[in-house]
Scaffold this motif. Structure first.
Motif, PDB file in Angstrom:
ATOM      1  N   ARG A   1      -7.748  14.360   8.931  1.00  0.00           N
ATOM      2  CA  ARG A   1      -7.936  15.187   7.761  1.00  0.00           C
ATOM      3  C   ARG A   1      -8.339  14.082   6.598  1.00  0.00           C
ATOM      4  N   VAL A   2      -7.551  13.191   6.555  1.00  0.00           N
ATOM      5  CA  VAL A   2      -7.690  12.283   5.290  1.00  0.00           C
ATOM      6  C   VAL A   2      -8.981  11.482   5.636  1.00  0.00           C
TER       7      VAL A   2
ATOM      8  N   THR B   1      -2.070   9.526   2.922  1.00  0.00           N
ATOM      9  CA  THR B   1      -2.257  11.313   2.833  1.00  0.00           C
ATOM     10  C   THR B   1      -1.364  11.694   1.661  1.00  0.00           C
ATOM     11  N   TRP B   2      -0.406  11.055   1.236  1.00  0.00           N
ATOM     12  CA  TRP B   2       0.289  11.277  -0.220  1.00  0.00           C
ATOM     13  C   TRP B   2      -0.735  11.396  -1.269  1.00  0.00           C
TER      14      TRP B   2
ATOM     15  N   ARG C   1       5.998  14.783   1.739  1.00  0.00           N
ATOM     16  CA  ARG C   1       6.553  15.214   0.396  1.00  0.00           C
ATOM     17  C   ARG C   1       7.790  14.331   0.117  1.00  0.00           C
TER      18      ARG C   1
ATOM     19  N   GLY D   1       4.101  16.484   7.356  1.00  0.00           N
ATOM     20  CA  GLY D   1       4.173  16.899   5.795  1.00  0.00           C
ATOM     21  C   GLY D   1       5.398  16.623   5.124  1.00  0.00           C
TER      22      GLY D   1
ATOM     23  N   HIS E   1      -4.096  11.310  -1.085  1.00  0.00           N
ATOM     24  CA  HIS E   1      -5.042  12.478  -1.106  1.00  0.00           C
ATOM     25  C   HIS E   1      -4.365  13.821  -1.608  1.00  0.00           C
ATOM     26  N   ASP E   2      -3.517  14.110  -0.870  1.00  0.00           N
ATOM     27  CA  ASP E   2      -2.903  15.490  -1.424  1.00  0.00           C
ATOM     28  C   ASP E   2      -2.340  15.831  -2.594  1.00  0.00           C
ATOM     29  N   TYR E   3      -1.580  14.858  -3.051  1.00  0.00           N
ATOM     30  CA  TYR E   3      -0.907  14.687  -4.389  1.00  0.00           C
ATOM     31  C   TYR E   3      -1.661  14.353  -5.690  1.00  0.00           C
TER      32      TYR E   3
ATOM     33  N   GLN F   1       6.566  11.776  -2.486  1.00  0.00           N
ATOM     34  CA  GLN F   1       6.528  12.367  -3.795  1.00  0.00           C
ATOM     35  C   GLN F   1       7.813  12.508  -4.370  1.00  0.00           C
TER      36      GLN F   1
ATOM     37  N   ALA G   1      -2.934  14.416  10.488  1.00  0.00           N
ATOM     38  CA  ALA G   1      -2.965  14.139   9.069  1.00  0.00           C
ATOM     39  C   ALA G   1      -4.170  13.058   8.785  1.00  0.00           C
TER      40      ALA G   1
END
Length: 277
Positions: free
Chosen positions: A231-232, A144-145, A110, A106, A147-149, A113, A228
């Protein structure tokens, strides 16, 4: 803009060496950016060479490698109106940290980002003008970025995303998790040889002599990669930016089935799937 829609350019300036010894027709500049926890990560910038800049392409490298390994794409994409950027993820290449180590998967997401925030400030870019091209572990980071951001980027090209690495040893993942629980995080050396990654003899040779390629990966990062990715892939419908998938027909490093599941579940209005030799 996708890699498949790359514009053709008549420009062929004199090739200039980059740090790992590969050649590009555009000389790069070298920079650093600061992460949220004070690490100074390295990246290369190839400025646009023709007309008014139309945007930027961001390159995210495989595990064990670094941004210089993707330098050949700067010429091959033939996008002279676009800036190109390639980072060295923390613990890779010319960025600091133990090789193959990050505080967590994670944290590395980050970092993506933070990198994008830095590029927009330092190079006067807009997120909507960015197209991401990412390979293997870098492709999982990028997915993942996204998806999450939920960044409103122009598009995402994933080349053989490592949603599930082939470990070959029976119960390897369970064994890594058990040993980590007993002894704490440790390092696993990659079995991957360059001949499993490319058919290009020149690329194989450059991989073998590249001093910045490193075999270790921290156990918690390997496990975090799996978690990750699962999940994605399961929630890929949340991703709505245009996605291009480039997948090997005979891949000795990563499994194909999770790549197909991810693609089929995408919520993107624009999707492309390419089977590669």
């Amino acid at each position: 803009m996708t890699a498949a829609a790359a514009l053709k350019s008549p420009l062929r300036p004199v090739a200039a060496p980059v740090a790992d010894g590969s050649l590009t027709a555009r000389p790069p500049t070298e920079h650093h950016f600061d992460t949220h926890d004070g690490q100074s990560l390295f990246y290369r910038h190839w400025p646009a060479t023709q007309g008014v800049r139309k945007g930027a392409v961001l390159l995210f490298h495989r595990g064990h490698e670094h941004g210089g390994r993707m330098a050949h794409l700067v010429d091959e994409l033939q996008l002279p109106e676009f800036d190109v950027f390639a980072w060295d993820a923390r613990g890779h290449g010319r960025s600091p940290g133990a090789r193959g180590f990050s505080p967590s998967f994670g944290t590395s997401v980050r970092d993506v980002q933070t990198f994008v925030d830095h590029l927009c400030r330092a190079h006067a870019l807009r997120v909507q003008d960015l197209h991401v091209v990412a390979q293997s572990v870098g492709a999982v980071l990028a997915a993942t970025w996204v998806h999450d951001y939920a960044p409103p980027i122009r598009g995402l090209t994933l080349a053989s995303p490592a949603f599930k690495v082939k470990l070959y040893v029976p119960f390897a993942r369970s064994g890594i998790r058990l040993w980590q629980a007993l002894r704490g995080p440790f390092f696993v050396n990659s079995y991957v040889k360059p001949t499993l990654l490319t058919h290009d003899a020149a690329r194989v040779a450059s991989y073998q002599r590249d001093p910045l390629v490193a075999r270790p990966i921290a156990s918690h990062i390997l496990l975090g990669l799996y978690e990750a990715a699962e999940r994605v892939v399961a929630d890929a419908a949340a991703i709505t930016v245009p996605v291009q998938m480039m997948v090997s027909g005979a891949d000795w490093v990563v499994h194909r089935a999770p790549q197909r599941r991810f693609f089929d579940r995408l919520g993107s209005t624009v999707k492309e799937w390419h089977d590669l030799p």
